[in-house]
Design a protein around this motif. Structure first.
Motif, mmCIF file in Angstrom:
data_model
loop_
_atom_site.group_PDB
_atom_site.id
_atom_site.type_symbol
_atom_site.label_atom_id
_atom_site.label_comp_id
_atom_site.label_asym_id
_atom_site.label_seq_id
_atom_site.Cartn_x
_atom_site.Cartn_y
_atom_site.Cartn_z
ATOM 1 N N ILE A 1 5.527 -68.638 -48.777
ATOM 2 C CA ILE A 1 4.816 -67.832 -47.788
ATOM 3 C C ILE A 1 3.332 -67.768 -48.119
ATOM 4 C CG2 ILE A 1 4.584 -65.503 -46.835
ATOM 5 C CD1 ILE A 1 6.993 -67.065 -45.871
ATOM 6 N N ALA A 2 3.030 -67.746 -49.417
ATOM 7 C CA ALA A 2 1.633 -67.640 -49.835
ATOM 8 C C ALA A 2 0.848 -68.926 -49.624
ATOM 9 C CB ALA A 2 1.565 -67.232 -51.307
ATOM 10 N N ALA B 1 1.951 -71.662 -44.328
ATOM 11 C CA ALA B 1 2.983 -70.713 -43.910
ATOM 12 C C ALA B 1 2.770 -70.310 -42.449
ATOM 13 C CB ALA B 1 2.951 -69.471 -44.795
ATOM 14 N N GLU C 1 5.454 -65.197 -42.384
ATOM 15 C CA GLU C 1 4.658 -64.139 -42.996
ATOM 16 C C GLU C 1 5.125 -62.766 -42.515
ATOM 17 O OE1 GLU C 1 0.684 -65.110 -41.955
ATOM 18 O OE2 GLU C 1 0.447 -66.613 -43.537
ATOM 19 N N LYS C 2 5.406 -62.681 -41.249
ATOM 20 C CA LYS C 2 5.897 -61.416 -40.695
ATOM 21 C C LYS C 2 7.262 -61.059 -41.274
ATOM 22 C CE LYS C 2 6.845 -59.076 -36.306
ATOM 23 N NZ LYS C 2 6.851 -59.220 -34.819
ATOM 24 N N GLU D 1 6.854 -59.802 -44.867
ATOM 25 C CA GLU D 1 6.341 -58.439 -44.906
ATOM 26 C C GLU D 1 7.418 -57.436 -44.508
ATOM 27 O OE1 GLU D 1 3.751 -55.429 -45.710
ATOM 28 O OE2 GLU D 1 3.677 -57.559 -46.217
#
Length: 279
Positions: A50-51, A55, A60-61, A64
């Protein structure tokens, strides 16, 4: 000797609040630092991806969301521990899948408290055999709470399943802080007559003397059973009114293939009181 650092698994399951209360009561009694650990449920490799620059917004959502969900479960942990008056508390969100994440952090604690897998729990962590992996991989003592338990910490009537193995010897040594506080400690030996080379002419005398030097008086119980020892152990704990079983864990976890000894497997599945276990 006392537990100074206790870890408790925190999630969004139906039993989480009771598990937190149990751990909080133990932390208060031991004057221990209590760590609440919640996991995202995804491996760290996922979050490394993700980083990366490539991505997608959807990933990413999603990442989180996992972090926020884990963090929200720890809000409940903080509320309960504050209400009960735990003096030293820490919250941790681990970006890791549940079993390896808990096992890794349990290595740096005196005791890890987790719950038995509840097959009827529909939470996101249900049906994961993580308790077995935590015991097998953490290297330290793990206290497993059955899902059909009232979660009131007592530890006054303790039953030790003694078979003279290194695993149970390790479990006894780790459990000394609990044994000191017990009112009754009973040591059961099953089918000692079939292994005279292990138990000797007076089965249980050696471990009784060891514990007596620590100021712990025990009652030795011998049982000859033809049924599975795991079932016999659970049945005996119920008839004696035991509120904790201390035993060794036999098995291994390799590439998530869990192979357990018969007694260990039965206790993981059918425990009715908390079980203090080491591998």
């Amino acid at each position: 000797m006392a537990f100074k650092t206790i870890l408790v698994h925190v999630d969004d399951s139906a039993h989480a609040a009771d598990r937190i209360r149990f751990a909080a009561q133990m932390a208060i009694e031991c004057d221990a630092h209590l760590i609440g650990v919640s996991t995202t449920g995804m491996s760290r490799q996922f979050f490394k991806h993700i980083a990366a620059d490539d991505a997608t917004p959807d990933l990413e959502k999603f990442a989180e969301t996992l972090r926020l969900r884990a963090s929200h479960t720890l809000d409940k942990f903080e509320t309960i521990t504050k209400q009960l008056g735990v003096s030293s508390v820490e919250r941790r969100v681990i970006e890791e899948e549940i079993s390896s994440g808990l096992a890794m952090h349990a290595r740096y604690c005196d005791l890890a408290i987790i719950g038995q897998t509840d097959p009827h729990d529909t939470s996101r962590n249900a049906n994961i055999r993580f308790p077995e992996i935590v015991v097998l991989e953490s290297g330290g003592p793990v206290l497993i709470l059955p899902f059909h338990y009232d979660y009131q910490y007592s530890g006054k009537r303790i039953l030790i399943a003694w078979n003279a193995s290194p695993a149970i010897r390790k479990a006894i040594q780790f459990s000394l802080p609990i044994l000191y506080r017990a009112e009754i400690v009973q040591v059961v030996i099953f089918n000692a007559e079939t292994h005279p080379e292990i138990f000797g002419e007076s089965p249980g005398t050696d471990i009784a003397q060891y514990l007596a030097r620590h100021g712990i008086t025990v009652e030795i119980i011998q049982r000859t059973v033809k049924a599975a020892i795991g079932n016999a152990l659970i049945s005996l704990s119920e008839s004696l009114g035991s509120d904790l079983i201390v035993m060794g864990c036999y098995g291994h976890a390799r590439l998530r293939e869990i192979v357990l000894g018969g007694t260990t497997k039965t206790v993981f599945k059918s425990m009715t009181v908390p079980v203090f276990m080491t591998h």
